[in-house]
Each structure stands twice: as structure tokens, then as C-alpha cells.
Design an enzyme around this catalytic site. Structure first.
Site, PDB file in Angstrom:
ATOM      1  N   GLU A  84      39.212  52.264 -17.855  1.00  0.00           N
ATOM      2  CA  GLU A  84      38.295  51.224 -17.378  1.00  0.00           C
ATOM      3  C   GLU A  84      38.446  51.029 -15.868  1.00  0.00           C
ATOM      4  O   GLU A  84      37.470  50.778 -15.156  1.00  0.00           O
ATOM      5  CB  GLU A  84      38.548  49.912 -18.127  1.00  0.00           C
ATOM      6  CG  GLU A  84      38.090  49.938 -19.576  1.00  0.00           C
ATOM      7  CD  GLU A  84      36.593  50.190 -19.702  1.00  0.00           C
ATOM      8  OE1 GLU A  84      35.808  49.392 -19.137  1.00  0.00           O
ATOM      9  OE2 GLU A  84      36.205  51.190 -20.348  1.00  0.00           O
ATOM     10  N   GLU A  85      39.668  51.144 -15.383  1.00  0.00           N
ATOM     11  CA  GLU A  85      39.895  51.059 -13.944  1.00  0.00           C
ATOM     12  C   GLU A  85      39.216  52.222 -13.231  1.00  0.00           C
ATOM     13  O   GLU A  85      38.623  52.052 -12.152  1.00  0.00           O
ATOM     14  CB  GLU A  85      41.389  51.065 -13.640  1.00  0.00           C
ATOM     15  CG  GLU A  85      41.725  51.042 -12.155  1.00  0.00           C
ATOM     16  CD  GLU A  85      43.219  51.020 -11.927  1.00  0.00           C
ATOM     17  OE1 GLU A  85      43.779  49.911 -11.848  1.00  0.00           O
ATOM     18  OE2 GLU A  85      43.828  52.115 -11.831  1.00  0.00           O
TER      19      GLU A  85
END
Length: 423
Positions: A84-85
Site C-alpha cells: 500500500e505504501e
């Protein structure tokens, strides 16, 4: 953490370090960047196993950084936090606000099979961003074939490549920093780098927020390659204690403290050193640094940074440079960059912009702070904000902002934060 914590201190971060897991975390060259005056943020998103939005601190770090280094390995399963980062990192990259440098420690960048089974609805988008990351990696020779990166020498090589990449990315911003060219030119003359006859100490002084550390960092980045050892110490008091402890331990170089080892070895081997010491608060600290530096080889340079000129004078520093406030044209140009994203204010905002610059005291840090806060607002909000700032004009910019954050302006500050850190 305040949403404006980085802005309040000027530029606090340069490079964002992202890791796919523990294996990738082993390759940490944050220290090698810091000794070149480049500040890095080490993300811990890889630890997150559940699905949730990226935290505020990580978003702040990404918005502040110029370069993101993404280190991956397929020797362990990727986490949802890292993936997600990675999505957010590439969003910043697509907006041209961040340069992304992938570092693949294995032939295949990532193993996402396990996490894809847990979150099948995200699998497709994760595979897409991994493909994008591989395309980006094709642009850099340092991204692949890193089987021997675990060697200290190889890590330093990669750190040097990242440093050069950062300086390249930051060069356009640097050229636009108001007043920096004339400061650098004058400061280079004081350094007298062509002379190898002495260990020369040069002092930088000026009030808080005027750009002392910024000047030292850019100078450091430019000239550090000319020295055998170079260190940028943000806290001279901490380093003094560490070095004294080191002497008592018969200068044991097996210590894990990199900075202490570097400076002690430079002294023992009589090397040519560039040493920058920030936060010199009294003459005792200044005298101690100068005395310690006498063991360095001729041609070494020591730069002391302080808010008090008398500290330099009492320490015996004869080569002194004052970083003064910006000139009117420089201050207005800097403010316009942050408030309007252009060199000069629009005609209908020129009067208000001049007032904002005056309230900021022509200080770069305060100008950047006020410009970032006012960007995108209408005239009525400008008038109201400048009126409040005027009532607190006697206080330093940081104190003004603390007051505003604690007041009814909190919602405005939060909205401004959201613009700087898009979800």
C-alpha cells in the site's frame, strides 16, 4: 506529530527509504547518506499486516522528500503495509514530486502470492504497481544485479549513487532558493579551499530560521567529495560526549557508533576532513571542536553553526559569515513559489503578498511556512490570517504557528495539511 512539523524546521527530509521486509531492511545505507548531509526517513510500513490507510507521518515524509528508494526482496512474503505504501510512492512519482529508485536485491522483486490470497481484491492493483516499479528500475544501472550488495563497500557505492541522484533532483530547487547563490559565493571565499596550509575553521551565524543550516548543507554537498572524511553533526554536544567516551575506551573502533568511529579514525590517521557542527551553543563547545580538529591534516575545514556571533568570537574563530535576512525581491520570489507556485504573485495578490513577507520578517523559514498555509485561499482568508499574524508579530514564526494550531484556525491548518499530503 504536527502536520507542519517539517515545514516549521525548514527542509527536514531528503530521501525516503522503503523496505519490503526484514531481508531488505538489512541493506540500510541511511548512515552513508547522513554523512553526506542528506537526511533520510526509514519507513516501517512493512511491519503492517492488516489493511489500513497510510499513516500521517509517512505521508508527511513522502511529501517532504525528493527521492524515494524502494528496496525489495522475494526471499520473504511482502506485507500489505509495504504494498500500500508502494502505491502511494508511485502516486507521488506520477505527480512529478518524487523520484523513485528501486533496489532489487533478488532476481524477482517481490513475492506477493501469500498476501494476494489474503486480500484478493487488491492483487490486481499490486501487480500493476510492481510492473511499474520494474519499468522504473530499467532506467537505473544500480537497481539490479546486487547479489554482493551485502558488502560494506557495495552499500557505500549504492549510497553514493543515490546521493548523486538526490543532488541532481534537488538542483532545480537549489537554484531557485532565494539568495542562496550569493551566500554560497561569499562563503566559498571564506573557506579558501585552494589552500592546504592549515585546518581552517569558519563560522556561520544568524537568527533562527534565516537559513544557516540550509547554507551549510548545500555547501557540504558540493565540496564533501574533496575530503577523505566528511561528517555533518547535528548535535555537537552529543558527539563530544561520545568522543570523550571513546578516548576513555582507548579509542575502540569496534563500536557500532558510525559517526564516532569516522571522526576518531580521521583524527588518528591525520586525514583531510570536512566537519560541520550544527547547534554550537557556547564557546566551550566551539573551542573543543577547534582543538579536536587540530589533529586533522592541513587542508581540513571545520564549519561551526550558531545563532550567537559572540560564541564564534570567544571560540577564536576569525573567519565568520553572517546569514542575513532576504532582500525584498528575494523574499517576495520565495513566498510566491510556495503561495502561488510561480515566481511572482498575481497582481491582485501583490499587496497582500508584500504584507505576508513583512510579517515573516524576511526569514526563509517563516516565508515558506506562511506561503504554504495561504496557498489556494481567497482574499478574505488572506486578510483574516494576516490580521491574526500581525497581532502576534513580536513572536517567532514557530511560536506563532503553535498558537494558531491551538486556536480556532486548527481546521484551516488541517485543510492545508490535506492539500500538502493528498490521500
Amino acid at each position: 506529530m504536527s502536520s507542519y512539523s517539517f515545514l516549521l524546521a525548514g527542509r527536514e527530509l531528503d530521501v525516503f527509504l522503503s523496505f519490503s521486509g526484514k531481508k531488505a531492511l538489512d541493506i540500510d545505507f541511511g548512515y552513508d547518506l547522513s554523512r553526506n548531509g542528506i537526511k533520510s526517513f526509514k519507513s516501517e510500513s512493512w511491519k503492517e499486516k492488516s489493511f489500513k490507510p497510510i499513516d500521517r507521518q509517512t505521508l508527511e515524509a513522502l511529501s517532504e522528500s525528493k527521492v524515494a528508494v524502494v528496496m525489495t526482496s522475494d526471499e520473504e512474503a511482502s506485507s500489505v503495509g509495504f504494498l500500500e505504501e508502494l502505491l502511494v510512492i508511485l502516486e507521488f512519482q506520477e505527480k512529478r514530486s518524487l523520484t523513485v529508485i528501486p533496489i532489487f536485491l533478488t532476481k524477482h522483486p517481490l513475492d506477493i502470492e501469500e498476501v494476494s490470497q489474503l486480500f484478493p481484491e487488491r492483487a490486481r492493483i499490486w501487480r500493476t504497481v510492481i510492473a511499474k516499479l520494474e519499468n522504473i528500475a530499467a532506467q537505473y544501472s544500480l537497481s539490479r544485479n546486487l547479489a554482493v550488495i551485502h558488502g560494506t563497500h557495495r552499500i557505500k557505492q549504492v549510497a553514493d549513487d543515490v546521493r548523486l541522484m538526490f543532488l541532481s533532483c534537488a538542483s532545480s530547487d537549489f537554484k531557485g532558493l532565494a539568495g542562496m547563490d550569493r551566500h554560497l559565493k561569499a562563503f566559498h571565499e571564506l573557506l579558501a579551499l585552494e589552500s592546504d596550509k592549515e585546518v581552517r575553521t569558519v563560522g556561520i551565524w544568524g537568527c533562527a530560521g534565516v537559513g544557516k543550516t540550509t547554507l551549510a548543507r548545500y555547501c557540504y554537498a558540493e565540496i564533501s567529495v574533496k575530503f577523505q572524511t566528511h561528517l555533518f553533526l547535528e548535535s555537537i554536544q552529543d558527539m563530544k560526549q561520545k568522543l570523550l567516551e571513546n578516548i576513555e575506551l582507548e579509542e575502540d573502533l569496534t563500536s557500532s557508533d558510525h559517526e564516532r568511529n569516522e571522526i576518531t579514525e580521521a583524527r588518528n590517521k591525520h586525514r583531510k576532513v570536512l566537519l560541520v557542527a550544527d547547534g554550537v551553543n557556547d564557546s566551550e563547545q566551539g573551542k573543543w571542536v577547534i582543538e579536536y580538529a587540530n589533529w586533522f591534516a592541513p587542508g581540513s575545514r571545520v564549519i561551526l553553526i550558531t545563532q550567537d556571533k559572540s560564541v564564534l568570537e570567544e571560540s577564536g574563530v576569525t573567519h565568520v559569515y553572517e546569514v542575513g535576512s532576504l532582500r525584498y525581491d528575494e523574499a517576495l520570489q520565495l513566498f510566491s513559489r510556495f503561495a502561488f507556485k510561480q515566481p511572482y504573485p498575481p497582481p491582485d495578490f501583490e499587496r497582500l503578498s508584500v504584507r505576508a513577507v513583512q510579517l515573516a520578517g524576511f526569514l526563509p523559514m517563516a516565508i515558506r511556512l506562511f506561503g504554504s498555509f495561504l496557498t489556494g485561499r481567497g482574499k478574505e482568508e488572506w486578510e483574516a490570517t494576516l490580521l491574526k499574524l500581525n497581532t502576534k508579530q513580536s513572536k517567532e514564526a514557530v511560536e506563532v504557528w503553535k498558537i494558531m494550531e491551538a486556536s480556532e484556525d486548527e481546521q484551516i491548518v488541517e485543510a492545508s495539511s490535506q492539500r500538502l499530503n493528498p490521500q
